[in-house]
Enzyme design. Structure first.
Site, mmCIF file in Angstrom:
data_model
loop_
_atom_site.group_PDB
_atom_site.id
_atom_site.type_symbol
_atom_site.label_atom_id
_atom_site.label_comp_id
_atom_site.label_asym_id
_atom_site.label_seq_id
_atom_site.Cartn_x
_atom_site.Cartn_y
_atom_site.Cartn_z
ATOM 1 N N ARG A 175 1.008 -1.274 -0.660
ATOM 2 C CA ARG A 175 -0.100 0.373 0.126
ATOM 3 C C ARG A 175 0.726 0.936 -0.124
ATOM 4 O O ARG A 175 0.500 2.253 0.118
ATOM 5 C CB ARG A 175 -0.819 -0.155 1.404
ATOM 6 C CG ARG A 175 -1.596 -1.542 0.911
ATOM 7 C CD ARG A 175 -2.611 -1.188 -0.169
ATOM 8 N NE ARG A 175 -3.756 -2.364 0.113
ATOM 9 C CZ ARG A 175 -3.533 -3.730 -0.167
ATOM 10 N NH1 ARG A 175 -2.427 -3.418 -1.447
ATOM 11 N NH2 ARG A 175 -4.186 -4.980 -0.593
ATOM 12 N N SER A 224 -11.296 -0.593 1.705
ATOM 13 C CA SER A 224 -10.518 -0.628 3.642
ATOM 14 C C SER A 224 -10.548 0.473 3.952
ATOM 15 O O SER A 224 -9.638 1.309 3.983
ATOM 16 C CB SER A 224 -9.783 -1.518 3.229
ATOM 17 O OG SER A 224 -10.077 -3.070 2.657
ATOM 18 N N GLU A 294 -5.623 3.387 5.975
ATOM 19 C CA GLU A 294 -5.547 3.295 4.469
ATOM 20 C C GLU A 294 -5.756 4.244 3.931
ATOM 21 O O GLU A 294 -5.882 5.129 2.112
ATOM 22 C CB GLU A 294 -6.120 1.401 4.379
ATOM 23 C CG GLU A 294 -5.586 1.525 2.506
ATOM 24 C CD GLU A 294 -5.826 0.284 2.515
ATOM 25 O OE1 GLU A 294 -6.020 -0.502 1.105
ATOM 26 O OE2 GLU A 294 -5.173 -0.960 3.413
#
Length: 309
Positions: A175, A224, A294
Site C-alpha cells: 500500500r 478498506s 488506509e
C-alpha cells in the site's frame, strides 16, 4: 491562453476548467466534504505540466482521483485541487499489456484486458478507484497488486516536468509507493499475459461475486478503512474489539465487513474520521495493535462535538 483571474489568486493559464469554491462531497464515494478553494481540471498532461510549472510553490496543491478511498474534511481544501478527468481516461491494448490514463477506472482497465484475452489484471475488477490512485498506493486485492504488473508510469512533477519512471523507481511495497514529492501520475503501462478468455471472465465474475457478498458495495462507503497489520487482518481485530456496527453521528462501522465505514445518510466527514479514530482506540486497548489508516483524510476540519454510540 491567459492567466485565470480569481478573487483571491491569479492562476496560471489553463486549457482545461477551473471552478472556485467547488463542492467536493459529491465527487467522493462517502459523499461528504467541504469545498475546494479552486478545483482545476487540466485538458491533458501537457496542460497540467504548463500549469504546474507556472504555479507558485506557495500555493497548496492537492490531487484527487476517483475519491473512493478518501475522506475530505468538512472545512474543505485550501489552494488548488487537481482532478484528472476525460483527457486522462484513455485505455489501449499494447501487445502484452495495457496503457491507461490515470483517470481510467480500475474496473474498466480489467475489462479491456479481458476483452483482449490478457490475464493478470483481473484483480483490478475488485478495486474501486482509478489507475492513478492505484499506482500511488500500490493498490491490491484478490492475490495481486500493482507491483506485480506495473511496467512504467508517467508523471508530472510539482515543478511541471514530465517524466517516465520504471516500476523499480517507485520501490513499491504494501500500500505504498515512493513517487517524487508532489508528483501526479498521468499514465501507466500494466503488464499482462495471454490467457483463456473464458477463464479470465470466470475469475472476474468470481471477484465481483465475492465483493457483493462480503463488502457493502451499494452503500456510501470507501475501500478498506485500515491496512492489514503484518500477519493479521484488520477486520478481525476490529471485530474482536467489539466495533462491528459502532456508530458516530451518521457514520457506522459496517455490519457486513467491519473494516468498512458507512455514511448511513447524514454523516459528516467528522463523523467518519471520528468513528475511525474511535475504532483505532478500541482496537489498541483490546489487542495492543495500532491500526494504520488506509483511507486518506485531507483538508481542514470544522469544530464539532460527536457522540459515540
Amino acid at each position: 491562453m491567459n492567466a485565470i483571474e480569481t478573487e483571491g489568486l491569479a492562476l496560471p493559464p489553463l486549457q482545461g476548467r477551473v471552478e472556485a469554491q467547488a463542492m467536493l462531497g459529491a465527487l467522493t464515494w462517502f459523499r461528504v466534504g467541504g469545498p475546494a478553494e479552486y478545483l482545476v481540471k487540466p485538458a491533458d498532461a501537457g496542460d497540467l505540466a504548463q500549469f504546474l510549472a507556472a504555479l507558485s510553490e506557495d500555493v497548496p496543491l492537492t490531487v484527487i482521483g476517483a475519491a473512493s478511498n478518501l475522506i475530505i474534511r468538512d472545512g474543505g481544501i485550501k489552494g488548488v485541487v487537481i482532478r484528472l478527468t476525460r483527457g486522462f481516461s484513455t485505455v489501449a491494448v499494447e501487445g502484452d499489456g495495457i496503457v491507461c490514463g490515470a483517470a481510467a477506472l480500475d474496473a474498466t482497465v480489467s475489462e479491456h484486458a479481458a476483452a483482449a484475452g490478457l490475464a493478470g489484471l483481473e484483480f483490478l475488477s475488485g478495486i474501486p478507484g482509478s489507475i492513478g490512485g492505484a499506482v500511488a498506493m500500490n493498490a491490491g486485492a484478490y492475490g495481486s497488486d500493482i507491483k506485480a504488473c506495473l511496467d512504467w508510469v508517467e508523471i508530472v512533477t510539482r515543478q511541471g516536468e514530465e517524466m517516465r519512471l520504471v516500476a523499480e523507481d517507485l520501490h513499491l511495497s504494501y500500500r505504498h509507493s515512493q513517487l517524487p514529492p508532489g508528483a501526479i501520475v498521468t499514465r501507466a503501462r500494466l503488464r499482462a499475459t495471454l490467457g483463456d478468455p473464458h477463464l479470465i471472465a470466470a475469475r472476474m465474475a468470481e471477484i465481483r461475486d465475492s465483493r457483493t457478498k462480503t463488502q457493502p458495495v451499494r452503500a456510501r462507503t470507501g475501500g478498506s478503512t485500515f491496512a492489514n497489520p503484518p500477519g493479521q487482518k484488520a477486520w478481525e481485530l476490529i471485530d474482536a474489539a467489539g466495533c462491528r456496527g459502532l456508530t458516530r453521528g451518521g457514520a457506522q462501522v459496517a455490519e457486513l465487513h467491519c473494516n468498512f465505514l458507512l455514511n448511513t445518510g447524514g454523516a459528516t466527514a467528522a463523523d467518519l474520521e471520528g468513528l475511525g479514530e474511535e475504532v483505532r482506540r478500541r482496537v489498541m486497548d483490546a489487542t495492543g495493535v495500532s491500526l494504520v489508516w488506509e483511507i486518506k483524510r485531507i483538508g481542514q476540519a470544522l469544530p464539532r462535538t460527536e457522540v459515540v454510540a
